[in-house]
Design a protein around this motif. Structure first.
Motif: not given
Length: 525
Positions: A45-49
């Motif tokens: 769920g961590v945004p793709v940077i």
């Protein structure tokens, strides 16, 4: 953008926690930040940077370079200029050349030009990583001065190599004469832009000064203007920021008040703290995207890791060889020309220099700035592999060298070159000097109606007394006291410039004390 803003706020809190933890563990904080970013990137769920290279080159790099240039000792930079120049330009070219030939021989599909591109990307060591480690160990002052000076200039030389390699790959041709002229313009043009804008900003400070906030904002704007304008005229933005920063730093006592210098220091410390934290955290967070692009081109992950470790080994060996050759050359050249110190520093110094080659965010930003296509329809060759190798180099140098450098320095027992007077002795010397300046000023005031009060106040200042001093009834007393402090400040600046055995860091502590005292007086007006 606003959807991921809370994520970035949490990221800053994590950065603060990891830096505090790194200080307690006595580990260089870039190591924990990269590992922390790497760990966070695997959380569901961590945004793709996605790191845009413009973000690093235009947003992060100018203030980071400017702050380093502002705080470095010009005296030490000039004293060791030959070694620093050799490391900043010669070392980078030698490293890029070594990487080019090794990559061409061992990595399938790598031409010499492509190897030079990779060499230009991974050749500059990261100043922040080395500086963070030096907090926990003691090295000779000359070594720290060379490392700081090298870090100011090596980004420029590596990016110049990177730019020429890109042009060669794009056109399929390399013109030596044109390259030399372009190289000269990047250096000379960068210097001209930095110094010219430095002079203009001094005029702006004097013209627009109304409060400390205006001056501090101008110092934040300055590096961006220098970098962007230099790049617009196709010269080196890095050289422009460094030269402009050095120029303004040398003139800081002419156009900034004591209050601005003190408040500006706090603002810049906080700004650089956040920026350094973010750039290293972003390195770790960017791994998933790098791996995804690697797999999309069907490149073996195992082979890519092996290539990255091979290039890391090349970087360490080439840095050691160049450091050793530079030191031997200095000893031989000292027979014919005057050098700062002709003593042979020995192989131990070369070993430590070789082990301070941690790579960082400039390398990653350069790799990310490689275009997707070499022409309208031809994809850029080996782009994903270059990105991954760069990441492996950054991670491995931070982990291997970053974690072991303090142990190496303690174990190897470097020679004490006795470049500077002992800190306690320096403090006694400076105490005696500023006290002598105060007495000389008071001697010229004898017979004046304000002499008794000024003598009492000066005595409190010399003794670091906390007794409250009241100037309200004697406004002229404040003027005379400020004049006395200015006399002490000018003596410190002159002594620092004329005596190379005085450590500038100690002098700056005394200058900060004078600024604090002068600022307190202004606060009572």
């Amino acid at each position: 953008m606003h959807e991921v803003f809370p994520f970035y706020l949490i990221l800053i809190l994590v950065i603060i926690f990891l830096i505090v933890l790194a200080n307690k563990l006595k580990v260089a904080y870039p190591v924990l930040l990269v590992l922390g970013g790497l760990g966070i990137s695997f959380i569901p769920g961590v945004p793709v940077i996605h790191i845009a290279p413009e973000l690093i080159f235009t947003i992060f790099l100018p203030p980071l370079l400017y702050e380093a240039a502002w705080n470095i000792s010009w005296k030490e930079l000039w004293r060791w200029r030959r070694v620093i120049t050799g490391f900043a330009f010669g070392m980078v070219f030698f490293t890029a050349l070594s990487v080019a030939f090794v990559a061409n021989y061992f990595i399938p599909g790598f031409s010499i030009a492509l190897g030079f591109l990779l060499g230009g990307i991974v050749s500059p060591p990261d100043a922040v990583s080395a500086g963070a480690i030096m907090k926990f160990v003691k090295i000779p002052k000359r070594m720290s001065a060379v490392l700081e000076g090298e870090s100011l200039l090596n980004d420029a030389s590596s990016l110049i190599i990177f730019r020429f390699a890109l042009i060669t790959l794009g056109t399929g041709q390399f013109f030596a004469g044109q390259a030399l002229l372009s190289f000269a313009w990047m250096i000379v043009g960068g210097l001209a832009v930095g110094l010219a804008l430095g002079w203009i900003f001094i005029k702006l400070h004097k013209l627009l000064h109304s409060n400390d906030n205006v001056d501090i904002v101008l110092t934040i704007i300055a590096p961006y203007v220098m970098y962007i304008l230099a790049e617009e005229v196709e010269s080196s933005g890095v050289i422009a920021v460094v030269s402009g920063g050095l120029f303004l730093s040398a003139k800081r006592y002419l156009f900034l008040t004591s209050s601005t210098r003190l408040r500006g220091l706090n603002v810049w410390e906080s700004l650089i703290f956040v920026m350094n934290g973010l750039v290293f955290m972003l390195i770790g967070l960017d791994l998933p995207e790098i791996v995804h692009s690697l797999r999309a081109e069907s490149v073996s992950l195992t082979s890519a890791v092996g290539y990255g470790l091979l290039i890391t080994l090349v970087l360490i060996i080439s840095r050691f060889v160049f450091a050793l050759l530079t030191m031997l050359f200095t000893v031989v050249a000292s027979r014919y020309v005057k050098v700062a110190d002709a003593r042979n520093p020995g192989y131990k110094t070369a070993v430590v220099f070789a082990w301070t080659g941690m790579r960082g965010v400039v390398s990653l930003a350069a790799a990310l700035s490689i275009p997707l296509y070499i022409s309208d329809s031809v994809p850029f060759p080996q782009r994903s592999l270059i990105l991954f190798i760069t990441f492996v180099v950054i991670l491995s140098t931070l982990l291997i060298q970053g974690l072991t450098l303090p142990l190496l320095i303690k174990k190897i027992k470097l020679n004490d070159f006795d470049d500077h007077i002992d800190e306690k002795e320096t403090e006694r010397y400076l105490d005696a000097g500023i006290n002598a300046q105060a007495k000389a000023y008071l001697a010229g005031m004898q017979g004046h109606a304000l002499y008794p009060e000024l003598e009492k106040i000066t005595q409190h200042w010399i003794e670091n007394s906390t007794e409250v001093k009241d100037y309200e009834s004697l406004p002229q007393l404040r003027v005379e006291y400020r004049n006395l402090l200015e006399k002490q400040r000018q003596w410190l600046l002159k002594e620092n410039n004329n005596n190379e055995r005085i450590d500038e860091e100690v002098v700056r502590k005394y200058l900060a004390l004078i600024d604090t005292e002068e600022n307190r007086i202004r606060g009572e007006e």
